[in-house]
Design an enzyme around this catalytic site. Structure first.
Site, PDB file in Angstrom:
ATOM      1  N   CYS A   8       7.102 -60.303  11.248  1.00 17.66           N
ATOM      2  CA  CYS A   8       8.255 -60.688  12.206  1.00 17.66           C
ATOM      3  C   CYS A   8       9.105 -61.571  11.419  1.00 17.66           C
ATOM      4  O   CYS A   8       8.878 -62.282  10.336  1.00 17.66           O
ATOM      5  CB  CYS A   8       7.991 -60.885  13.618  1.00 17.66           C
ATOM      6  SG  CYS A   8       7.112 -62.492  13.703  1.00 17.66           S
ATOM      7  N   HIS A  31      -1.086 -67.511  11.522  1.00 21.47           N
ATOM      8  CA  HIS A  31      -2.375 -66.980  11.909  1.00 21.47           C
ATOM      9  C   HIS A  31      -3.009 -66.002  10.916  1.00 21.47           C
ATOM     10  O   HIS A  31      -3.018 -64.741  11.506  1.00 21.47           O
ATOM     11  CB  HIS A  31      -2.850 -66.819  13.187  1.00 21.47           C
ATOM     12  CG  HIS A  31      -2.955 -67.973  14.039  1.00 21.47           C
ATOM     13  ND1 HIS A  31      -2.818 -67.877  15.394  1.00 21.47           N
ATOM     14  CD2 HIS A  31      -3.250 -69.132  13.837  1.00 21.47           C
ATOM     15  CE1 HIS A  31      -3.002 -69.226  16.037  1.00 21.47           C
ATOM     16  NE2 HIS A  31      -3.372 -69.924  14.816  1.00 21.47           N
ATOM     17  N   CYS A  66       8.984 -70.877  15.380  1.00 20.26           N
ATOM     18  CA  CYS A  66       9.726 -69.676  15.740  1.00 20.26           C
ATOM     19  C   CYS A  66      11.069 -69.990  16.820  1.00 20.26           C
ATOM     20  O   CYS A  66      10.524 -70.423  17.879  1.00 20.26           O
ATOM     21  CB  CYS A  66       8.854 -68.481  16.131  1.00 20.26           C
ATOM     22  SG  CYS A  66       9.786 -67.295  16.593  1.00 20.26           S
ATOM     23  N   GLU A  99       0.605 -72.160  20.701  1.00 16.88           N
ATOM     24  CA  GLU A  99       1.817 -72.082  21.099  1.00 16.88           C
ATOM     25  C   GLU A  99       1.886 -72.674  22.691  1.00 16.88           C
ATOM     26  O   GLU A  99       2.628 -73.207  23.124  1.00 16.88           O
ATOM     27  CB  GLU A  99       2.201 -70.707  21.219  1.00 16.88           C
ATOM     28  CG  GLU A  99       3.494 -70.230  21.738  1.00 16.88           C
ATOM     29  CD  GLU A  99       3.979 -69.192  22.094  1.00 16.88           C
ATOM     30  OE1 GLU A  99       4.847 -68.793  23.085  1.00 16.88           O
ATOM     31  OE2 GLU A  99       3.634 -68.207  21.091  1.00 16.88           O
ATOM     32  N   THR A 123       4.592 -66.172  24.012  1.00 16.62           N
ATOM     33  CA  THR A 123       5.362 -65.306  23.584  1.00 16.62           C
ATOM     34  C   THR A 123       4.686 -63.914  22.946  1.00 16.62           C
ATOM     35  O   THR A 123       5.106 -62.830  22.868  1.00 16.62           O
ATOM     36  CB  THR A 123       6.384 -65.439  22.275  1.00 16.62           C
ATOM     37  OG1 THR A 123       5.799 -65.949  21.245  1.00 16.62           O
ATOM     38  CG2 THR A 123       7.473 -66.414  22.637  1.00 16.62           C
ATOM     39  N   CYS A 152       8.164 -61.936  22.917  1.00 23.25           N
ATOM     40  CA  CYS A 152       9.267 -61.926  21.844  1.00 23.25           C
ATOM     41  C   CYS A 152       9.392 -60.261  21.539  1.00 23.25           C
ATOM     42  O   CYS A 152       8.549 -59.458  21.774  1.00 23.25           O
ATOM     43  CB  CYS A 152       8.898 -62.621  20.828  1.00 23.25           C
ATOM     44  SG  CYS A 152       7.621 -61.859  19.337  1.00 23.25           S
ATOM     45  N   SER A 181      -5.253 -64.906  15.761  1.00 24.89           N
ATOM     46  CA  SER A 181      -3.898 -64.239  16.126  1.00 24.89           C
ATOM     47  C   SER A 181      -3.779 -63.695  17.407  1.00 24.89           C
ATOM     48  O   SER A 181      -4.574 -62.494  17.491  1.00 24.89           O
ATOM     49  CB  SER A 181      -3.462 -63.249  14.931  1.00 24.89           C
ATOM     50  OG  SER A 181      -2.312 -62.465  15.410  1.00 24.89           O
ATOM     51  N   SER A 182      -3.267 -64.183  18.459  1.00 28.11           N
ATOM     52  CA  SER A 182      -2.928 -63.746  19.660  1.00 28.11           C
ATOM     53  C   SER A 182      -2.480 -62.213  19.719  1.00 28.11           C
ATOM     54  O   SER A 182      -3.130 -61.451  20.535  1.00 28.11           O
ATOM     55  CB  SER A 182      -2.289 -64.763  20.562  1.00 28.11           C
ATOM     56  OG  SER A 182      -2.158 -64.005  21.825  1.00 28.11           O
ATOM     57  N   ASN A 183      -1.385 -62.291  19.046  1.00 29.44           N
ATOM     58  CA  ASN A 183      -0.563 -60.921  18.982  1.00 29.44           C
ATOM     59  C   ASN A 183      -1.312 -59.736  18.594  1.00 29.44           C
ATOM     60  O   ASN A 183      -1.495 -58.636  18.781  1.00 29.44           O
ATOM     61  CB  ASN A 183       0.787 -61.080  18.389  1.00 29.44           C
ATOM     62  CG  ASN A 183       0.853 -60.986  17.109  1.00 29.44           C
ATOM     63  OD1 ASN A 183       0.882 -59.878  16.435  1.00 29.44           O
ATOM     64  ND2 ASN A 183       0.964 -62.318  16.342  1.00 29.44           N
TER      65      ASN A 183
END
Length: 316
Positions: free
Chosen positions: A17, A46, A101, A131, A170, A200, A228-230
């Site tokens: 991103c 991450h 970010c 975060e 996010t 996000c 990595s959370s996302n």
């Protein structure tokens, strides 16, 4: 030996991103400007492949500011840091660059604005995630309360039901967050939400792309790191949207081929900190095992770009 046919659905958007792209660029430009070593507090993003690559270029990754010499630049990760960290760097006369970010910074600004209005904050997030630590660290202890689940909403103890606001990590699942927000509004009707959704654009877009391909996939792989959370949320989204086998892999070498025996369709996506080279590696691995037909499924176009801090755009 004849390879079995396999349709590979490649989700788009996927991978890097704008915030991750900017953070990596910041480290590379810092090394170019000041020379090696440049110190980075926590993993810049991450992803082990990215971190190892930057380490090879001269980045030194440390856990705390105390691990850095005062005569070398230090960079703060894309996830953001508590206010105390840059304050400590200034106290020690260190050169520092904040790679937070801009979308995370927006949440920090939002939290500070609500605090100025006398509101106590509730943060929807995961305990221990950088975060979450960074956002909660924007305000004095006790001013930001963490909820991770709908159940947490019923037990959270607030100072004044009429003076509350909430912000969100996010990288969470858009759908799960909706349920928690609904629970907050039910228990605290006066709670103030963000002007714009905190999740996000990249998190939202990647989850929507997974929703589009998951129902037609026998299996779906998310290229990303276990911290990595996302990326982990993408696995959950796939499982909730009709894909019976959804797994996280860091590299092609992590693929469990036995578990995939007999599949006819596979979905591939990647978390926001996974580079395209790793995605291509996974696609190539499937081409080695199957007669692959690749179909790219595009659900959104991304053209967002974030500027690097001014300190890196001026000569040393």
């Amino acid at each position: 030996m004849t390879k079995s046919p396999l349709t590979l659905y490649l989700a788009a958007p996927r991978g890097f991103c704008a915030g991750v792209d900017r953070a990596i660029k910041i480290v590379e430009m810092a090394i170019e400007k000041w020379g090696a070593p440049v110190y980075v507090r926590h993993e810049i993003v991450h992803n082990k492949f990215v971190v190892d690559s930057l380490r090879d270029q001269g980045a030194v990754f440390v856990e705390e500011l105390d691990d850095c010499p005062t005569d070398r630049p230090v960079i703060f990760s894309a996830h953001g840091v508590p206010k105390s960290v840059p304050a400590d760097a200034e106290r020690r006369n260190m050169v520092y660059v904040d790679a937070t970010c801009p979308l995370v910074s927006k949440v920090h600004i939002e939290a500070a604005r609500h605090a100025d209005d006398g509101l106590q904050m509730i943060m929807i997030g995961h305990a221990g995630h950088p975060e979450t630590i960074g956002t909660m660290g924007q305000l004095p202890e006790g001013e930001v309360l963490l909820v991770e689940t709908v159940d947490d909403v019923s037990t959270v103890e607030v100072r004044d039901h009429a003076k509350l606001a909430y912000v969100t990590q996010t990288t969470l699942s858009v759908d799960d967050t909706k349920d928690i927000v609904a629970a907050l509004h039910t228990r605290f009707p006066a709670i103030v939400g963000p002007h714009k959704e905190d999740i996000c654009y990249a998190t939202t877009n990647r989850q929507e792309a997974v929703k589009a391909i998951a129902p037609k996939c026998d299996a779906l792989l998310v290229v990303g790191a276990p911290n990595s959370s996302n990326s982990k949320r993408l696995v959950e989204v796939a499982a909730k949207n009709g894909c019976s086998y959804a797994q996280l892999v860091q590299r092609a070498s992590d693929i469990d081929w036995r578990a995939l025996d007999g599949i006819r369709t596979i979905g591939i996506t990647a978390g926001a900190s996974a580079p395209e080279v790793l995605i291509n590696e996974v696609v190539d691995a499937f081409s080695d095992h199957y007669d692959v037909t690749v179909e790219q499924v595009v659900t959104a176009e991304e053209n967002i770009e974030f500027k690097v801090p001014r300190i890196l755009r001026v000569p040393a």
